[in-house]
Design a protein around this motif. Sequence first.
Motif, mmCIF file in Angstrom:
data_model
loop_
_atom_site.group_PDB
_atom_site.id
_atom_site.type_symbol
_atom_site.label_atom_id
_atom_site.label_comp_id
_atom_site.label_asym_id
_atom_site.label_seq_id
_atom_site.Cartn_x
_atom_site.Cartn_y
_atom_site.Cartn_z
ATOM 1 N N PRO A 164 0.827 -1.211 0.000
ATOM 2 C CA PRO A 164 0.000 0.000 0.000
ATOM 3 C C PRO A 164 0.863 1.263 0.000
ATOM 4 N N PRO A 165 0.295 2.384 -0.433
ATOM 5 C CA PRO A 165 1.045 3.651 -0.372
ATOM 6 C C PRO A 165 1.366 4.006 1.072
ATOM 7 N N PRO A 166 2.497 4.654 1.314
ATOM 8 C CA PRO A 166 2.857 5.045 2.686
ATOM 9 C C PRO A 166 1.924 6.130 3.221
ATOM 10 N N VAL A 167 1.786 6.148 4.541
ATOM 11 C CA VAL A 167 0.953 7.155 5.202
ATOM 12 C C VAL A 167 1.623 8.517 5.052
ATOM 13 N N ARG A 168 0.821 9.535 4.742
ATOM 14 C CA ARG A 168 1.330 10.897 4.577
ATOM 15 C C ARG A 168 0.446 11.848 5.377
ATOM 16 N N GLY A 169 1.043 12.535 6.344
ATOM 17 C CA GLY A 169 0.287 13.467 7.155
ATOM 18 C C GLY A 169 -0.785 12.785 7.994
ATOM 19 N N GLY A 170 -0.495 11.568 8.433
ATOM 20 C CA GLY A 170 -1.444 10.860 9.277
ATOM 21 C C GLY A 170 -2.537 10.145 8.511
ATOM 22 N N ARG A 171 -2.545 10.250 7.182
ATOM 23 C CA ARG A 171 -3.572 9.593 6.378
ATOM 24 C C ARG A 171 -2.917 8.781 5.277
ATOM 25 N N GLN A 172 -3.526 7.661 4.948
ATOM 26 C CA GLN A 172 -2.996 6.830 3.874
ATOM 27 C C GLN A 172 -3.783 7.110 2.594
ATOM 28 N N PRO A 173 -3.136 7.646 1.566
ATOM 29 C CA PRO A 173 -3.845 7.891 0.307
ATOM 30 C C PRO A 173 -4.258 6.582 -0.353
ATOM 31 N N LYS A 174 -5.381 6.597 -1.024
ATOM 32 C CA LYS A 174 -5.861 5.429 -1.762
ATOM 33 C C LYS A 174 -5.767 5.719 -3.254
ATOM 34 N N ILE A 175 -5.419 4.691 -4.026
ATOM 35 C CA ILE A 175 -5.447 4.791 -5.481
ATOM 36 C C ILE A 175 -6.783 4.228 -5.928
ATOM 37 N N LEU A 176 -7.655 5.084 -6.444
ATOM 38 C CA LEU A 176 -9.006 4.661 -6.814
ATOM 39 C C LEU A 176 -8.984 3.800 -8.070
ATOM 40 N N PHE A 177 -8.332 4.285 -9.101
ATOM 41 C CA PHE A 177 -8.140 3.505 -10.316
ATOM 42 C C PHE A 177 -7.123 4.242 -11.177
ATOM 43 N N ALA A 178 -6.780 3.646 -12.309
ATOM 44 C CA ALA A 178 -5.776 4.233 -13.195
ATOM 45 C C ALA A 178 -6.193 4.035 -14.636
ATOM 46 N N THR A 179 -5.637 4.866 -15.487
ATOM 47 C CA THR A 179 -5.865 4.709 -16.921
ATOM 48 C C THR A 179 -4.620 5.155 -17.660
ATOM 49 N N GLN A 180 -4.401 4.594 -18.838
ATOM 50 C CA GLN A 180 -3.298 5.053 -19.680
ATOM 51 C C GLN A 180 -3.833 6.139 -20.590
ATOM 52 N N ALA A 181 -3.346 7.358 -20.398
ATOM 53 C CA ALA A 181 -3.869 8.509 -21.127
ATOM 54 C C ALA A 181 -3.326 8.591 -22.542
ATOM 55 N N ASP A 182 -2.119 8.080 -22.774
ATOM 56 C CA ASP A 182 -1.504 8.294 -24.078
ATOM 57 C C ASP A 182 -0.359 7.316 -24.275
ATOM 58 N N VAL A 183 0.141 7.280 -25.497
ATOM 59 C CA VAL A 183 1.368 6.553 -25.846
ATOM 60 C C VAL A 183 2.340 7.567 -26.446
ATOM 61 N N ARG A 184 3.539 7.098 -26.731
ATOM 62 C CA ARG A 184 4.567 7.932 -27.372
ATOM 63 C C ARG A 184 4.908 9.176 -26.571
ATOM 64 N N PRO A 185 5.331 9.110 -25.320
ATOM 65 C CA PRO A 185 5.573 7.899 -24.525
ATOM 66 C C PRO A 185 4.330 7.468 -23.753
ATOM 67 N N PRO A 186 4.348 6.253 -23.180
ATOM 68 C CA PRO A 186 3.234 5.812 -22.343
ATOM 69 C C PRO A 186 3.021 6.767 -21.166
ATOM 70 N N HIS A 187 1.769 7.185 -20.969
ATOM 71 C CA HIS A 187 1.431 8.160 -19.925
ATOM 72 C C HIS A 187 0.282 7.603 -19.105
ATOM 73 N N PHE A 188 0.517 7.406 -17.820
ATOM 74 C CA PHE A 188 -0.472 6.818 -16.933
ATOM 75 C C PHE A 188 -0.981 7.862 -15.945
ATOM 76 N N ILE A 189 -2.292 7.870 -15.707
ATOM 77 C CA ILE A 189 -2.915 8.761 -14.738
ATOM 78 C C ILE A 189 -3.425 7.925 -13.570
ATOM 79 N N LEU A 190 -3.024 8.279 -12.352
ATOM 80 C CA LEU A 190 -3.513 7.627 -11.145
ATOM 81 C C LEU A 190 -4.544 8.534 -10.481
ATOM 82 N N PHE A 191 -5.757 8.029 -10.294
ATOM 83 C CA PHE A 191 -6.796 8.768 -9.586
ATOM 84 C C PHE A 191 -6.699 8.384 -8.110
ATOM 85 N N THR A 192 -6.403 9.357 -7.254
ATOM 86 C CA THR A 192 -6.078 9.056 -5.862
ATOM 87 C C THR A 192 -6.869 9.942 -4.908
#
Length: 476
Positions: free
Chosen positions: A395-423
């Motif tokens: 899991p992601p490390p705790v930051r400021g007393g709270r642990q962030p969650k990754i809701l989901f992800a998508t690949q926004a583009d190629v050339r180069p590969p670009h990933f977006i994390l919704f957190t």
Amino acid sequence: MSENTDLSTASGPHEGEGGEEVATKPVVAVVGRPNVGKSSLVNRIIGRREAVVEDVPGVTRDRVAYDASWQGREFTLVDTGGWETSVSGLAAMVARQAEYAAQAADVILFVVDATVGVTDTDEAVIRVLRSTKRPVVLAANKVDGPLQDADALELWNLGVGEPHPVSALHGRGSGDLLDAVLAALPEEAPREEEETDEGGPRRVALIGRPNVGKSSLLNRLAGEDRVVVDSVAGTTRDAVDELIELGGQTWKFIDTAGIRRRFRALQGADYYATMRTGTALERAEVAVVLLDVSESLADQDIRVIEQVVESGRALVLAFNKWDLLDEERRYYLEKEIDRQLGRVSWAPRVNISARTGRHVEKLVPALETSLGSWDTRISTGRLNSWLKELVAATPPPVRGGRQPKILFATQADVRPPHFILFTTGFLEENYRRFIERRLREDFGFEGSPIKLSMRIREKKGSLKASKGSVRSDWKR
């Protein structure tokens, strides 16, 4: 930058920042109470049976993201578990996941069972959806024929606009529903025009600091003297394009003037040669960075590689003059590579001699590998299945007393590969690098930089940028 500059401290586009302006596919969250047909509707929209469907409530529990498109417009479709109110335990966790998805979406597709009508749960969910400030498209599901149209009309009472009658089972009305979803999506950002040469030869920039052998390599590849070669650094001043047959295919090689780090201090022709090098890199798809192994790695070598990574181009490292290497120099070279080029350990390495032609044929498979990674796209479903397992194990490390969650992800583009994390919070740089490393381990991407960005929901209905500014909506 000193001779011992370490590329691991260099920033590049593969370090996504939370407040970065990024173009990504819009997100449509499918929400509603249990057993109203959300997953059936998702299957209808994506055109295949991927979401699990069963005639009992509560089959879907997690958010599941899929790639979808309609009328040429691509978007990410997020299926959610049944949304219930005044529940506890697992049901409450499922409802919370649905609420997260709604807050992360650009458009909410609210599904109601028209044969049942408006329930207290539907009205409670609507109150929450209004607080998200997202556009809501109302799907009146299970309207299998004209006789049920009257049932759909009753859903006007929900107060979220026109109910769109649809049958997820038979497909009736799905086109009109998707038209309404497209109308509610944010306007598509114009894509930057770039030279693509669709179907033409792949474009390769030969770059490096002055006098590392770029022109000699181009002449060797071409089989004749195409450009002037001299031991005086800086002989080449223009970017020269050459079509060269290698490995059974044609490549467009762009020979460039050597990049000098302190280009602002350059005068006359050298200054413009450096500027033209940057233009050549912009026109290229992949860069071959030549490094002279007979000398220690220098500031300028590191800067050249940084420039390639920052440009988002695929990368191949060619260590030239390998025929001049003795055992002692090879020992120290490996240490220099480990210390100074650790950040681009993903780039293919080819040991060559432009003068003798040693191993220059190995450039072709290295170029093909890098370009293949540069063009790679991972489906949203596969990406999120992988990410779910990764986050569960680490899991992601705790930051400021709270642990962030990754809701989901998508690949926004190629050339180069670009990933977006919704957190739900900011992910530390070390954790983002961990995700990038695991992406490379599990999916490859040899020879291509990776861009990793975040869209952060700090509080309900708000987005916090990494630089400290707070915005009332998702950044697009």
